[in-house]
Scaffold this motif. Sequence first.
Motif, short mmCIF file in Angstrom:
data_model
loop_
_atom_site.label_atom_id
_atom_site.label_comp_id
_atom_site.label_asym_id
_atom_site.label_seq_id
_atom_site.Cartn_x
_atom_site.Cartn_y
_atom_site.Cartn_z
N LEU A 1 19.07 -16.69 6.01
CA LEU A 1 20.57 -16.37 5.23
C LEU A 1 20.22 -15.53 3.88
O LEU A 1 20.99 -14.47 3.51
CB LEU A 1 21.48 -17.56 4.99
N THR A 2 19.35 -15.95 2.95
CA THR A 2 19.09 -15.50 1.75
C THR A 2 18.72 -13.90 1.98
O THR A 2 19.35 -13.19 1.32
CB THR A 2 18.34 -16.35 0.85
N GLU A 3 17.92 -13.77 2.70
CA GLU A 3 17.34 -12.52 2.86
C GLU A 3 18.53 -11.62 3.51
O GLU A 3 18.58 -10.42 3.26
CB GLU A 3 16.12 -12.57 4.00
N LEU A 4 19.42 -12.21 4.38
CA LEU A 4 20.22 -11.27 5.01
C LEU A 4 21.22 -10.99 4.05
O LEU A 4 22.00 -9.85 4.07
CB LEU A 4 21.12 -12.20 6.33
N SER A 5 21.71 -11.90 3.11
CA SER A 5 22.40 -11.85 2.20
C SER A 5 22.22 -10.54 1.16
O SER A 5 23.02 -9.71 0.86
CB SER A 5 22.97 -12.95 1.15
N ASP A 6 20.89 -10.60 0.78
CA ASP A 6 20.15 -9.68 -0.08
C ASP A 6 20.48 -8.24 0.55
O ASP A 6 20.67 -7.35 -0.15
CB ASP A 6 18.87 -10.10 -0.39
N GLN A 7 20.12 -8.14 1.81
CA GLN A 7 20.16 -6.92 2.40
C GLN A 7 21.74 -6.32 2.47
O GLN A 7 21.86 -5.30 2.59
CB GLN A 7 19.60 -6.89 3.81
N PHE A 8 22.60 -7.24 2.68
CA PHE A 8 23.96 -6.98 2.97
C PHE A 8 24.58 -6.65 1.92
O PHE A 8 25.49 -5.53 1.53
CB PHE A 8 24.86 -7.95 3.79
N SER A 9 24.43 -7.26 0.75
CA SER A 9 24.99 -7.17 -0.53
C SER A 9 25.08 -5.76 -1.27
O SER A 9 23.82 -5.39 -1.43
CB SER A 9 24.38 -8.53 -1.61
N GLY A 10 25.98 -5.26 -1.50
CA GLY A 10 26.03 -3.99 -1.95
C GLY A 10 25.75 -2.75 -1.29
O GLY A 10 26.18 -1.55 -1.59
N VAL A 11 25.62 -2.81 0.07
CA VAL A 11 25.42 -1.94 1.03
C VAL A 11 26.64 -0.96 1.12
O VAL A 11 26.65 0.37 0.69
CB VAL A 11 25.18 -2.35 2.50
N LEU A 12 27.74 -1.50 1.07
CA LEU A 12 28.98 -0.75 1.17
C LEU A 12 29.33 -0.12 0.10
O LEU A 12 29.48 1.32 0.10
CB LEU A 12 30.33 -1.57 1.61
N GLU A 13 28.96 -0.55 -1.16
CA GLU A 13 29.41 0.05 -2.45
C GLU A 13 28.35 1.34 -2.52
O GLU A 13 28.81 2.39 -2.94
CB GLU A 13 29.04 -0.89 -3.64
N SER A 14 27.01 1.14 -2.18
CA SER A 14 26.10 2.19 -2.46
C SER A 14 26.29 3.08 -1.44
O SER A 14 26.01 4.46 -1.79
CB SER A 14 24.68 1.66 -2.13
N LYS A 15 26.79 3.03 -0.09
CA LYS A 15 27.07 4.02 0.95
C LYS A 15 28.19 4.81 0.24
O LYS A 15 28.16 6.00 0.52
CB LYS A 15 27.51 3.52 2.02
N LEU A 16 29.27 4.15 -0.23
CA LEU A 16 30.50 4.93 -0.71
C LEU A 16 29.88 5.73 -1.91
O LEU A 16 30.62 7.07 -2.10
CB LEU A 16 31.49 3.94 -1.21
N ALA A 17 28.95 5.34 -2.84
CA ALA A 17 28.73 6.10 -3.91
C ALA A 17 27.90 7.37 -3.60
O ALA A 17 27.94 8.31 -4.19
CB ALA A 17 27.71 4.99 -4.91
N ALA A 18 27.31 7.19 -2.63
CA ALA A 18 26.18 8.29 -2.13
C ALA A 18 27.06 9.28 -1.54
O ALA A 18 27.02 10.58 -1.44
CB ALA A 18 25.24 7.59 -0.86
N GLU A 19 28.40 9.05 -1.12
CA GLU A 19 29.52 9.86 -0.47
C GLU A 19 30.38 10.24 -1.42
O GLU A 19 31.29 11.18 -1.36
CB GLU A 19 30.08 9.15 0.72
N GLY A 20 30.13 9.96 -2.72
CA GLY A 20 31.00 10.02 -3.85
C GLY A 20 32.62 9.60 -3.91
O GLY A 20 33.47 10.03 -4.57
N VAL A 21 32.51 8.44 -3.24
CA VAL A 21 33.90 7.79 -3.21
C VAL A 21 33.78 6.52 -4.35
O VAL A 21 32.78 6.02 -4.10
CB VAL A 21 33.84 7.08 -1.65
N SER A 22 34.86 6.20 -4.83
CA SER A 22 34.78 5.24 -5.80
C SER A 22 36.19 4.29 -5.52
O SER A 22 37.08 4.66 -4.99
CB SER A 22 34.74 5.68 -7.17
N ALA A 23 35.95 3.15 -5.73
CA ALA A 23 37.06 2.21 -5.68
C ALA A 23 37.95 2.42 -6.71
O ALA A 23 37.86 2.65 -7.85
CB ALA A 23 36.73 1.00 -5.59
#
Length: 82
Positions: free
Chosen positions: A60-82
């Motif tokens: 679970l720690t490895e899964l959490s590390d992989q998942f954490s921040g993915v959405l934010e980084s994908k949105l940042a790469a597309e130039g979308v901000s919250a």
Amino acid sequence: AERFAEHLSAVVVTCNPSSLERIESITEEEVGSVFGQHIGLTGGDRLTIPFEIGIVDANLTELSDQFSGVLESKLAAEGVSA
């Protein structure tokens, strides 16, 4: 690789075992719009889901590390901000 193969509006939910009967009751009341299926137990430090053709077994720690921040980084790469 697909693990759960959820439809876009599907979710995987975890609950206290004492609530399972109530959740199943709710899904039965909403026939046609809500589907519920017991797929396993939660707890400990691993995600383990048996299938007919194999098993998902992950830390679970490895899964959490992989998942954490993915959405934010994908949105940042597309130039979308919250």
